[in-house]
Design an enzyme around this catalytic site. Structure first.
Site, PDB file in Angstrom:
ATOM      1  CD  GLU A  83     -61.657  15.591 -73.885  1.00 38.67           C
ATOM      2  OE1 GLU A  83     -61.416  15.034 -74.972  1.00 38.67           O
ATOM      3  OE2 GLU A  83     -61.070  16.620 -73.501  1.00 38.67           O
ATOM      4  CG  ASP A  84     -63.932  13.232 -69.188  1.00 42.33           C
ATOM      5  OD1 ASP A  84     -63.016  13.981 -69.563  1.00 42.33           O
ATOM      6  OD2 ASP A  84     -65.087  13.627 -68.940  1.00 42.33           O
TER       7      ASP A  84
END
Ligand code: MN
Length: 710
Positions: free
Chosen positions: A74-75
């Site tokens: 996600e990051d």
């Protein structure tokens, strides 16, 4: 930095693959390198903390590795495939599950949708470990919420209270739930939170004194009895105090519940021994003992509860349980199914499915009817959750399609649905939804309504019944209108007055005769083709006529009254041939037989053509010379699609024309074809032709013809 975590894992799971956890840690550290949290700590401290929270649940190394990696996809720019390459499919799937859930925009949807969002959350996480990781993630985020701006903090806290705390509750992860709720209260109602904390602390001095006295006394006695026990006062949860104050509208001092102390002992046997010790130390209050060990609560909670008169003569509750029971009390069923030793993977999956179902069933339906309904229809089907363009979440049975979705929104939307977009792209109407799809229904005002083949792919019972209802209702209205039109047309065609023929009285009488309950039913039956307009009009008209004119009884055919003559030849005996049955109006030719007079044939008779070749001198010119009404027998053949009531329709047309039927025979060919053979008496060709036209215009009649020759 990872060492303390590894130590914890080693303590509860000596055989754990610590190398895997270490590798995950290194992978995550590298991926998040350079990123930091608002707390100024390196970003990777967050997944580490989440993993640490999960050691409280004694989770296996794969789950912990996934927790360490949970924000990588996600990051950072790391693709999932790299995680799969490095850690295998199982861990990659866990990370993927957490990533997908993280992408649900809970805040954007409406609050009243919370229940469905929670269910979508559960449905999306195919593996409950995904949910547990997500809860640990959220718990750590809530613990470190402070640096965020006030507005954002409130949003996150609101979402946590609406979605995550109830999920923790449902999973029986009470400890997570309590802490999440307390943290939410702190950020949502800081004033009230501070006040409650203050009041709890203020009362603590007094409270703690009593509790300490009680725990000391009990500990000593238990030690003397040879029981290794842990004794402490039951902790307070600020949020539950807040809830009680709010829901009961009372003040702090009124809701402070009874003091309670907790006794944790090694074995079940010790529980009962400890109970004896408690009861010998303090006077038990009658009827206040509950044995949740022998009879666990439905959430598997086990403990002994007893109320006694405490050291200073105040009522006090004592809860006695083993360490394992305590674990269940804090982590619920999760502690039982989450990766226990020796549980094969498949068994774990079965348990998982069972837990999921249990969670679904325990959903708090406000309406018991609705609950029963869902139990009946969709109990064993999984569900799929779909977003509307407005951000609502709609739950549908697994396999649901845009048509199901359309009917769920509104019956009219379903009936006028012409297409659908999912996630912005056009899809066929039988597209099968996936969780989290954003669906949009395209409707048209000119849509003709549902299509029957939708029934072959819709999965929700609501859509099915609405489609069927549409066909029942629309067709009836359509048929009633159509039937009325057909009957009026038929009256005009027969030069009859529609208002006179189709009066309510006439139709009512006919309805009773034909076993229809209302006049509209007759219209609908005509419109649908169950009976013909001709039959109805004829029956009514025939009835009206019959009142004035008696039906003809002189249908017999007299040889002397044939009404055939031959120009220039008198005294001849005529017979009508049986092969072609001529009637007045037909072109006819006589054939002079040997000894039986003149046989009259239709000029186009096949037999006559043969005579013309063999002995043309015997043919003679004859003509019709009608002096009075006579009737002539004709054989009709009617080819039709067989259906109930068709013969009835045919015969009612004939009898309404006051024409006698001598015989009727039906033979069925193939599966749906029928041949009706009728012998009728007609006065002339005009009548016959009219009759044949009427019969051939009946629904399902394919062809009507006179038998030409035997
Ligand atoms: Mn996270």
């Amino acid at each position: 930095m990872i060492e303390p975590l590894l130590e914890k894992v080693k303590a509860y799971r000596p055989e754990a693959d610590l190398e895997l956890i270490r590798r995950a840690w290194e992978f995550a550290s590298k991926a998040h390198e350079g990123q930091s949290r608002l707390t100024k700590e390196p970003y990777v401290s967050h997944p580490l903390a989440a993993a640490e929270i999960l050691t409280e649940l004694a989770l296996d190394e794969k789950t912990l590795a996934a927790a360490l990696l949970h924000d990588v996809v996600e990051d950072t720019k790391t693709p999932l495939s790299e995680i799969e390459k490095a850690f295998g499919r199982e861990i990659a799937e866990l990370v993927d599950g957490v990533t997908k859930i993280s992408r649900i925009d809970f805040a954007a949807s409406k609050r009243r949708q919370a229940e469905n969002l929670r269910r979508m959350f559960l449905a999306m996480a195919k593996d409950l470990r995904v949910i547990v990781i997500k809860l640990a993630d959220r718990l750590h985020n809530m613990r470190t919420l402070k640096p965020l701006p006030a507005e954002r903090r409130r949003e996150v806290a609101e979402e946590t209270l609406q979605i995550f705390a109830p999920i923790a509750h449902r999973l029986g992860l009470w400890k997570f739930k309590w802490e999440l709720e307390d943290l939410c209260l702190r950020h949502l109602k800081p004033g009230k939170y501070r006040r409650i904390v203050h009041l709890v602390h203020k009362s603590r001095a007094h409270r703690e004194e009593r509790i300490r006295a009680a725990t000391e006394q009990l500990s000593t006695r238990l030690k003397e009895a040879g029981i290794k026990a842990e004794v402490y006062g039951r902790p307070k949860h600020f949020y539950s105090i807040y809830e009680k104050m709010e829901s009961q509208g009372v003040d702090f001092d009124q809701i402070l519940d009874i003091e309670a102390i907790r006794v944790i002992v090694p074995t079940v046997q010790d529980c009962y021994t400890a109970l004896g010790v408690v009861h010998s130390l303090w006077l038990p209050i009658p009827d206040m003992f509950t044995d949740y060990i022998a009879k666990p609560k439905s959430n598997l909670y086990q403990s002994l509860h007893t109320k006694v008169m405490g050291p200073i003569g105040d009522p006090m509750e004592v809860q006695i349980r083993t360490q394992e029971m305590h674990h269940t009390a804090e982590y619920g069923i999760a502690s039982h199914w989450l990766y226990k030793e020796g549980v094969p993977q498949q068994k774990a999956d079965e348990k998982l499915a069972w837990v999921r179902r249990l969670l679904e069933l325990h959903t708090d339906f406000s309406d018991p009817g609705e609950w029963l309904e869902s139990l009946k229809l969709d109990l064993f089907k999984d569900q799929v959750f779909v977003f509307t363009p407005g951000g609502d979440v709609i739950d549908l049975p697994a396999g649901a399609t845009p048509v199901d979705f359309a009917y769920r929104i509104h019956t009219e939307v379903g009936n006028s649905c012409v297409g659908a977009k999912v996630n912005g792209k056009l899809v066929p109407l039988n597209y099968v939804f996936r969780n989290g799809d954003l669906a949009e229904i395209l409707t048209s005002k000119t849509a003709r309504g549902p299509s029957l083949d939708w029934l072959s792919f819709v999965t929700s019972s609501a859509a099915k019944s609405r489609i069927k209802a549409w066909f029942r209702r629309e067709r009836r209205e359509e048929n009633v209108t159509r039937g009325r039109d057909l009957l009026e047309e038929e009256c005009k065609r027969q030069s009859l007055s529609p208002p006179e023929i189709l009066s309510d009285d006439n139709l009512q009488v006919l309805a009773e005769k034909m076993n229809y309950s209302t006049i509209d039913d007759i219209y609908a039956a005509v419109g649908f083709g169950e009976i013909s307009a001709q039959a109805v009009v004829k029956r009514i008209a025939g009835k009206l006529q019959a009142r004035h004119i008696p039906p003809a009884e002189t249908a017999a055919q007299g040889s002397l009254q044939l009404g055939v003559s031959a120009p220039g030849a008198d005294g001849l005996l005529f017979r009508l041939s049986r092969c072609c049955c001529p009637v007045p109006g037909d072109e006819i030719t006589g054939y002079i037989t040997r000894g039986r007079g003149v046989t009259v044939h239709r000029t186009d008779c096949r037999n006559l053509a043969a005579y013309q070749r063999s002995d043309p001198e015997r043919l003679m010119e004859v003509e019709w010379s009608l002096s009075e009404q006579a009737f002539y027998s004709v054989q009709l053949e009617i080819e039709a699609l067989d259906r109930v009531g068709l013969l009835n329709d045919i015969t009612s047309i004939i009898s309404a024309a006051n024409i006698n039927i001598r015989s009727a025979r039906v033979s069925t060919r193939k599966s749906s074809m029928a041949i009706f053979s009728l012998v009728i008496d007609v006065p002339d060709l005009d009548h016959l032709n009219r009759l044949m036209r009427e019969i051939s215009s009946l629904t399902d009649v394919l062809r009507v013809y006179r038998q030409r020759s035997a």
